[in-house]
Design a protein around this motif. Structure first.
Motif, PDB file in Angstrom:
ATOM      1  N   LEU A   5       0.842  -1.196   0.000  1.00 47.91           N
ATOM      2  CA  LEU A   5       0.000   0.000   0.000  1.00 47.91           C
ATOM      3  C   LEU A   5       0.878   1.247   0.000  1.00 47.91           C
ATOM      4  CD1 LEU A   5      -2.461  -1.071   2.841  1.00 47.91           C
ATOM      5  CD2 LEU A   5      -2.835  -1.253   0.387  1.00 47.91           C
ATOM      6  N   ASP A   6       0.471   2.237  -0.756  1.00 47.45           N
ATOM      7  CA  ASP A   6       1.154   3.525  -0.758  1.00 47.45           C
ATOM      8  C   ASP A   6       0.227   4.514  -0.066  1.00 47.45           C
ATOM      9  OD1 ASP A   6       2.891   5.583  -1.225  1.00 47.45           O
ATOM     10  OD2 ASP A   6       2.517   5.704  -3.376  1.00 47.45           O
ATOM     11  N   ILE A   7       0.576   4.919   1.153  1.00 46.18           N
ATOM     12  CA  ILE A   7      -0.302   5.732   1.993  1.00 46.18           C
ATOM     13  C   ILE A   7       0.371   7.065   2.279  1.00 46.18           C
ATOM     14  CG2 ILE A   7      -1.533   5.834   4.201  1.00 46.18           C
ATOM     15  CD1 ILE A   7      -1.257   2.738   4.240  1.00 46.18           C
ATOM     16  N   LYS A   8      -0.401   8.128   2.236  1.00 44.72           N
ATOM     17  CA  LYS A   8       0.131   9.444   2.569  1.00 44.72           C
ATOM     18  C   LYS A   8       0.648   9.426   4.007  1.00 44.72           C
ATOM     19  CE  LYS A   8      -2.763  12.084  -0.534  1.00 44.72           C
ATOM     20  NZ  LYS A   8      -3.710  13.195  -0.677  1.00 44.72           N
ATOM     21  N   ASP A   9       1.748  10.133   4.237  1.00 50.01           N
ATOM     22  CA  ASP A   9       2.383  10.122   5.555  1.00 50.01           C
ATOM     23  C   ASP A   9       1.427  10.543   6.673  1.00 50.01           C
ATOM     24  OD1 ASP A   9       4.766   9.237   4.524  1.00 50.01           O
ATOM     25  OD2 ASP A   9       5.677  11.231   4.417  1.00 50.01           O
ATOM     26  N   ASN A  10       0.582  11.512   6.393  1.00 51.60           N
ATOM     27  CA  ASN A  10      -0.297  12.013   7.462  1.00 51.60           C
ATOM     28  C   ASN A  10      -1.434  11.036   7.797  1.00 51.60           C
ATOM     29  OD1 ASN A  10      -1.669  12.466   5.049  1.00 51.60           O
ATOM     30  ND2 ASN A  10      -2.526  14.407   5.697  1.00 51.60           N
ATOM     31  N   LYS A  11      -1.631  10.003   6.978  1.00 55.83           N
ATOM     32  CA  LYS A  11      -2.663   9.003   7.245  1.00 55.83           C
ATOM     33  C   LYS A  11      -2.083   7.637   7.597  1.00 55.83           C
ATOM     34  CE  LYS A  11      -6.080  11.710   6.146  1.00 55.83           C
ATOM     35  NZ  LYS A  11      -7.075  12.148   7.081  1.00 55.83           N
ATOM     36  N   ALA A  12      -0.770   7.486   7.540  1.00 56.03           N
ATOM     37  CA  ALA A  12      -0.134   6.185   7.735  1.00 56.03           C
ATOM     38  C   ALA A  12      -0.406   5.602   9.120  1.00 56.03           C
ATOM     39  CB  ALA A  12       1.364   6.282   7.487  1.00 56.03           C
ATOM     40  N   ALA A  13      -0.289   6.406  10.150  1.00 58.04           N
ATOM     41  CA  ALA A  13      -0.505   5.904  11.510  1.00 58.04           C
ATOM     42  C   ALA A  13      -1.930   5.394  11.678  1.00 58.04           C
ATOM     43  CB  ALA A  13      -0.210   6.997  12.529  1.00 58.04           C
ATOM     44  N   PHE A  14      -2.894   6.104  11.129  1.00 57.62           N
ATOM     45  CA  PHE A  14      -4.294   5.695  11.215  1.00 57.62           C
ATOM     46  C   PHE A  14      -4.521   4.354  10.514  1.00 57.62           C
ATOM     47  CE2 PHE A  14      -8.470   5.711   9.052  1.00 57.62           C
ATOM     48  CZ  PHE A  14      -9.285   5.605  10.167  1.00 57.62           C
ATOM     49  N   VAL A  15      -4.014   4.238   9.290  1.00 54.87           N
ATOM     50  CA  VAL A  15      -4.200   2.995   8.523  1.00 54.87           C
ATOM     51  C   VAL A  15      -3.488   1.827   9.202  1.00 54.87           C
ATOM     52  CG1 VAL A  15      -3.755   1.855   6.313  1.00 54.87           C
ATOM     53  CG2 VAL A  15      -4.585   4.212   6.357  1.00 54.87           C
ATOM     54  N   MET A  16      -2.276   2.067   9.704  1.00 54.07           N
ATOM     55  CA  MET A  16      -1.545   0.998  10.396  1.00 54.07           C
ATOM     56  C   MET A  16      -2.307   0.532  11.627  1.00 54.07           C
ATOM     57  SD  MET A  16       1.064   0.020   8.725  1.00 54.07           S
ATOM     58  CE  MET A  16       1.954  -0.915   9.955  1.00 54.07           C
TER      59      MET A  16
END
Length: 68
Positions: A5-16
């Protein structure tokens, strides 16, 4: 199955945090170095595919070594 997955840095913590809550998912982030190596290898494989299908011309190895 593995998925990248390629996730924007500002949303990475949420998705993880969402992925880690799922008992059937193992999620671990890639280091910047691992990410760069994976991108480079993917690009190389895509270029080799284009060369094999004749959509891109290959470079002679001797020319490459002469540049070095």
């Amino acid at each position: 199955m593995k998925v990248l997955l390629d996730i924007k840095d500002n949303k990475a913590a949420f998705v993880m945090s969402l992925l880690q809550r799922l008992p059937f998912v193992k999620a671990k982030p890639l280091s910047p170095f691992q990410s760069k190596v994976l991108e480079d290898m993917t690009e190389a494989v895509e270029q080799m595919h284009l060369v094999k299908t004749g959509k891109l011309s290959a470079r002679d190895a001797e020319d490459l070594f002469d540049e070095l």
